[in-house]
Design a protein around this motif. Structure first.
Motif, PDB file in Angstrom:
ATOM      1  N   LEU A 165       0.841  -1.196   0.000  1.00  0.00           N
ATOM      2  CA  LEU A 165       0.000   0.000   0.000  1.00  0.00           C
ATOM      3  C   LEU A 165       0.879   1.250   0.000  1.00  0.00           C
ATOM      4  N   SER A 166       0.425   2.299  -0.710  1.00  0.00           N
ATOM      5  CA  SER A 166       1.259   3.488  -0.875  1.00  0.00           C
ATOM      6  C   SER A 166       0.385   4.730  -1.022  1.00  0.00           C
ATOM      7  N   SER A 167       1.010   5.829  -1.443  1.00  0.00           N
ATOM      8  CA  SER A 167       0.364   7.132  -1.649  1.00  0.00           C
ATOM      9  C   SER A 167      -0.410   7.544  -0.400  1.00  0.00           C
ATOM     10  N   ASN A 168      -1.685   7.920  -0.540  1.00  0.00           N
ATOM     11  CA  ASN A 168      -2.457   8.386   0.616  1.00  0.00           C
ATOM     12  C   ASN A 168      -2.815   7.280   1.596  1.00  0.00           C
ATOM     13  N   ARG A 169      -2.432   6.063   1.315  1.00  0.00           N
ATOM     14  CA  ARG A 169      -2.686   4.979   2.269  1.00  0.00           C
ATOM     15  C   ARG A 169      -1.536   4.808   3.262  1.00  0.00           C
ATOM     16  N   VAL A 170      -0.454   5.542   3.071  1.00  0.00           N
ATOM     17  CA  VAL A 170       0.683   5.535   3.985  1.00  0.00           C
ATOM     18  C   VAL A 170       0.906   6.957   4.472  1.00  0.00           C
ATOM     19  N   LEU A 171       0.878   7.149   5.772  1.00  0.00           N
ATOM     20  CA  LEU A 171       1.041   8.465   6.360  1.00  0.00           C
ATOM     21  C   LEU A 171       2.502   8.663   6.750  1.00  0.00           C
ATOM     22  N   VAL A 172       3.030   9.842   6.460  1.00  0.00           N
ATOM     23  CA  VAL A 172       4.406  10.183   6.810  1.00  0.00           C
ATOM     24  C   VAL A 172       4.390  11.255   7.890  1.00  0.00           C
ATOM     25  N   TYR A 173       5.156  11.011   8.952  1.00  0.00           N
ATOM     26  CA  TYR A 173       5.297  11.978  10.044  1.00  0.00           C
ATOM     27  C   TYR A 173       6.741  12.468  10.085  1.00  0.00           C
ATOM     28  N   ALA A 174       6.921  13.793  10.178  1.00  0.00           N
ATOM     29  CA  ALA A 174       8.236  14.409  10.314  1.00  0.00           C
ATOM     30  C   ALA A 174       8.138  15.485  11.391  1.00  0.00           C
ATOM     31  N   GLN A 175       9.146  15.542  12.254  1.00  0.00           N
ATOM     32  CA  GLN A 175       9.158  16.495  13.372  1.00  0.00           C
ATOM     33  C   GLN A 175       7.939  16.331  14.283  1.00  0.00           C
ATOM     34  N   GLY A 176       7.362  15.133  14.319  1.00  0.00           N
ATOM     35  CA  GLY A 176       6.223  14.883  15.184  1.00  0.00           C
ATOM     36  C   GLY A 176       4.890  15.328  14.629  1.00  0.00           C
ATOM     37  N   VAL A 177       4.839  15.808  13.364  1.00  0.00           N
ATOM     38  CA  VAL A 177       3.580  16.241  12.753  1.00  0.00           C
ATOM     39  C   VAL A 177       3.419  15.565  11.395  1.00  0.00           C
ATOM     40  N   ARG A 178       2.168  15.417  10.954  1.00  0.00           N
ATOM     41  CA  ARG A 178       1.921  14.733   9.689  1.00  0.00           C
ATOM     42  C   ARG A 178       2.371  15.605   8.525  1.00  0.00           C
ATOM     43  N   LEU A 179       3.040  14.970   7.576  1.00  0.00           N
ATOM     44  CA  LEU A 179       3.561  15.655   6.410  1.00  0.00           C
ATOM     45  C   LEU A 179       2.496  15.669   5.323  1.00  0.00           C
ATOM     46  N   GLU A 180       2.154  16.852   4.833  1.00  0.00           N
ATOM     47  CA  GLU A 180       1.156  17.006   3.777  1.00  0.00           C
ATOM     48  C   GLU A 180       1.799  17.771   2.630  1.00  0.00           C
ATOM     49  N   ASN A 181       2.031  17.080   1.503  1.00  0.00           N
ATOM     50  CA  ASN A 181       2.692  17.725   0.357  1.00  0.00           C
ATOM     51  C   ASN A 181       2.188  17.167  -0.974  1.00  0.00           C
ATOM     52  N   GLN A 182       0.877  17.039  -1.092  1.00  0.00           N
ATOM     53  CA  GLN A 182       0.267  16.532  -2.322  1.00  0.00           C
ATOM     54  C   GLN A 182       0.730  15.108  -2.617  1.00  0.00           C
ATOM     55  N   GLN A 183       0.737  14.263  -1.573  1.00  0.00           N
ATOM     56  CA  GLN A 183       1.288  12.918  -1.731  1.00  0.00           C
ATOM     57  C   GLN A 183       0.362  11.968  -2.483  1.00  0.00           C
TER      58      GLN A 183
END
Length: 736
Positions: A165-183
């Protein structure tokens, strides 16, 4: 006003509570010899120290309450225990010798336990270790984590894939907050640089209980580098060279901490030419990147806070066909110009026996894409003036999110957390092309979870409710909601055998691309048509893990079954618009299953020798019998590794790795099968003392036989373009 005054008085009173001190001695079990320079760390307080030459340690200015304390040192088994502060007498801790590596404290799960204490299995890797074995970029490095792959567009663009599973089905966290960059897009990368990232944690499976929508498939959690210990400072400079791309990555950082205040900053510059296969260079896989990270922290007895900022700017070529053969590092048309800002604030207030965490984040992502019809030379001459006007696609995504968790006082065997999370997101278009419309998304979620510890069994339970509202400008509004839960048990069956069983559910609300796309997506050469009638994806996953851990041998087997209701996918409808094939978003139930199996042998008395082997497999199918697209091929990884020390070389290592990737013949109806291949890698490294400071050296080679191959998850596969050929990486870090 009266309520605000009472709250301020309450915080003031807690701030003047008595400051506490703990001290103790760390010994080697059986011999009772002191362990010098070992690490002592309280993960909830993010505070630590090291033992002196006699094994003694002191930690001051600590709040009252129940906190976990972790003791670790190379060559010994990490040990953790919960202590109640204030403590009546000094601690005396004995560590057991162990040839297996130290266990890490896991931060992506809410109770911050050592991995072997977690009910949920979490993969953990240090970024420095991934770089040492030849990883060129962050997305390249995560391919070495069990159960994790990347969908790639050349070297610069990679998206994590967790168990298929990939794209919007995998959440990325950086610096303790969710990363939102048109993934949502397959050709949209992480937008992060590995400089200043200390470690990576991967939750494989639904994590909606902890993180809400988009964590249906798992979480990639990136831990930033720690601040310097109290009253210490440190600086370092790192340089890396890559033979294949004639590329470089450099970074430098400095950090210092006083009794209460601490700060750090790090800057990096990266550049790569087109990567080379045994036969040609792949045109326009070149890219350039600049990254800057900074942090400021404050810590007192009852309160700690930190603010971090990261800006990443990159220009990424979008490869289309093999034409121009060049070692230039300036991208050709078409290319992406992306700027990503991450602001984060992480604070904790400590009460008598409880605590409150408040994490706030703001992400500003500006994605521009420049197309072939613009004159590239003209662009270079007038870059600053023309860039905004020439961008065919110019999207700005602004996301504010919050995460508040209250840790209740420990009650008997129960640790319990309640929390609320939310997000406000605004997408805007400022270019001549519109891939997805202007829209506003609002999320709100509430959760509760408990960890129950018995003598040989640990149980974790949790529930969550989420609500999402999407308002698309001049079109429609949609509401989505979901209840989710998780239950797991970890049991020590025998002396060296541990089993974990987890059942968890997750969900994902449709994204803007799936709901409202209506145009050519140039990155994929498709005309995509959204479907406003899409419903939530909802899944349930069963995980079973069995582990054997002894002083010189580890063995694990992980199996999973993941059923996804209303899985969203793209399918061609046979039409052509603007010379591009038309794809519609559809839904059907799907299932994924597979797992990982492996062992780590550290034979006695050859303490310097390691044999490691792991195999991973995943199969994805729709209920109608069709295979899911972009499912990684089965692979087998075998490594022989040595570690050594002598008078002039510390932490020396060497390795030889053979990765065998099997044929992927289980493909969707618009994919083709991918042949098998074998890749050989090797490397050496270590630390030497130069002017009384550490100089860390490493040299590694990947694809040493210069094999022609294509990875099944490469987006250049459809054009028959090979992946990267032989590469030699040289890394140097000097610590001041």
């Amino acid at each position: 006003m009266k309520t605000l005054i009472n709250l301020l008085l309450f915080v003031s009173l807690t701030a003047i509570q008595a400051q506490n001190t703990i001290e103790g001695t760390l010994l080697e079990n059986n011999t009772n010899n002191p362990i010098a320079f070992a690490n002592i760390y309280l993960p909830q307080l993010e505070k630590g120290t090291t033992t002196d030459e006699s094994g003694h340690f002191v930690l001051q200015n600590l709040p009252s309450g129940n906190y976990k304390i972790v003791f670790s040192f190379i060559g010994f088994e990490s040990h953790s225990k919960t202590i109640q502060i204030p403590i009546s007498k000094p601690l005396e801790i004995a560590l057991n010798p162990s040839a297996i590596e130290m266990d890490a404290v896991i931060l992506s799960t809410p109770f911050h336990k050592l991995q072997r204490e977690n009910v949920m299995k979490v993969e953990y890797e240090k970024v420095s270790d991934l770089k040492a074995i030849g990883a060129i970029t962050l997305s390249d490095g995560i391919d070495n984590i069990a159960g994790v792959e990347s969908i790639t567009t050349g070297l610069s663009i990679g998206k994590p894939v967790i168990r298929g599973l990939s794209s919007n089905r995998v959440l990325v966290y950086a610096q303790g907050v969710r990363l939102e960059n048109q993934q949502f897009g397959a050709e949209h990368g992480l937008g992060l640089n590995d400089a200043g990232i200390e470690s990576i944690e991967v939750i494989k499976g639904p994590a909606s209980l902890l993180y809400g929508s988009d964590a249906l498939g798992g979480v990639l959690y990136l831990n930033p580098e720690k601040f310097a210990p109290i009253n210490e400072s440190a600086a370092d400079v790192t340089g890396n060279y890559y033979s294949n791309t004639l590329g470089y990555s450099t970074n430098a950082g400095y950090k210092a901490s006083g009794d209460k205040f601490k700060y750090l900053f790090r800057g990096s510059i990266t550049g790569h030419s087109d990567y080379e296969t045994p036969n040609y260079r792949v045109t326009n896989t070149r890219f350039k990147e600049q990254d800057f990270k900074a942090g400021l922290g404050y810590q007192s007895t009852q309160f700690k806070t930190e603010f971090r900022y990261n800006v990443n700017h990159s220009k990424l070529g979008i490869p289309e066909e093999v034409t121009d053969q060049s070692t230039d590092k300036n991208p050709l048309l078409p290319y992406q110009d992306i700027t990503n800002h991450i602001f984060s604030s992480k604070s904790t207030m400590f009460f008598d026996k409880s605590s409150l965490e408040i994490n706030l984040g703001y992400t500003y992502n500006n994605r521009k894409e420049f197309e072939d019809e613009h004159d590239h030379d003209d662009y270079e001459e007038h870059e600053e003036h023309e860039e905004h006007e020439e961008a065919a696609l110019n999207m700005k995504l602004k996301t504010f999110n919050y995460d508040m968790k209250y840790h209740l006082p420990v009650y008997g065997k129960f640790e319990t957390i309640f929390g609320v999370q939310g997000m406000n997101q605004v997408n805007g278009n400022y270019g001549e092309e519109i891939l997805i419309p202007n829209a506003v998304t609002n999320d709100f979620g509430v959760l509760g979870t408990s960890h129950i510890h018995f003598e040989s069994i640990d149980v974790q339970l949790g529930f969550r409710y989420d609500y999402r509202h999407i308002s698309i400008e001049n079109e429609f509004s949609k509401n989505y909601n979901s209840f989710n839960g998780a239950a797991g048990i970890k049991a020590d069956v025998f002396k060296y055998i541990t089993t974990r069983f987890n059942v968890s559910t997750g969900f994902r609300a449709p994204n803007l691309s799936e709901l409202a796309s209506d145009g050519v997506h140039h990155g994929t050469n498709r005309y995509e048509i959204g479907n406003p009638d899409l419903v939530n994806e909802q899944n349930i996953q069963l995980d079973l893990a069995l582990e054997h851990n002894s002083d010189h041998f580890e063995f694990f087997i992980n199996g999973f079954y993941n059923y996804v209701f209303d899985y969203i996918y793209l399918a061609p409808n046979g039409q052509i618009i603007d010379t591009a094939p038309v794809y519609n978003y559809l839904q059907d139930n799907a299932r994924l299953y597979g797992g990982e199996i492996g062992f780590h042998l550290h034979p006695h008395p050859l303490d310097w020798l390691h044999f490691e082997s792991s195999f991973e497999t995943v199969t994805g199918k729709q209920d109608n019998g069709d295979y899911l697209p972009l499912i990684p091929a089965n692979s087998l990884l075998n490594t022989v590794r040595v570690e050594y020390e002598n008078k002039w070389l510390n932490s020396g290592f060497g390795f030889i790795t053979l990765r065998s990737t099997f044929k992927q013949g289980h493909v969707s109806y618009f994919e083709t099968s991918t042949p098998s291949y074998n890749l050989l890698s090797a490397g050496i490294g270590g630390t030497v003392s130069v002017f009384n400071n550490d100089l860390i050296l490493s040299i590694s080679g990947t694809n040493l036989t210069n094999k022609n191959y294509i990875n099944h998850l490469s987006r250049l596969k459809q054009d028959g373009i090979y992946n990267m050929g032989r590469n030699i990486s040289v890394g140097v870090t000097y610590q001041l």
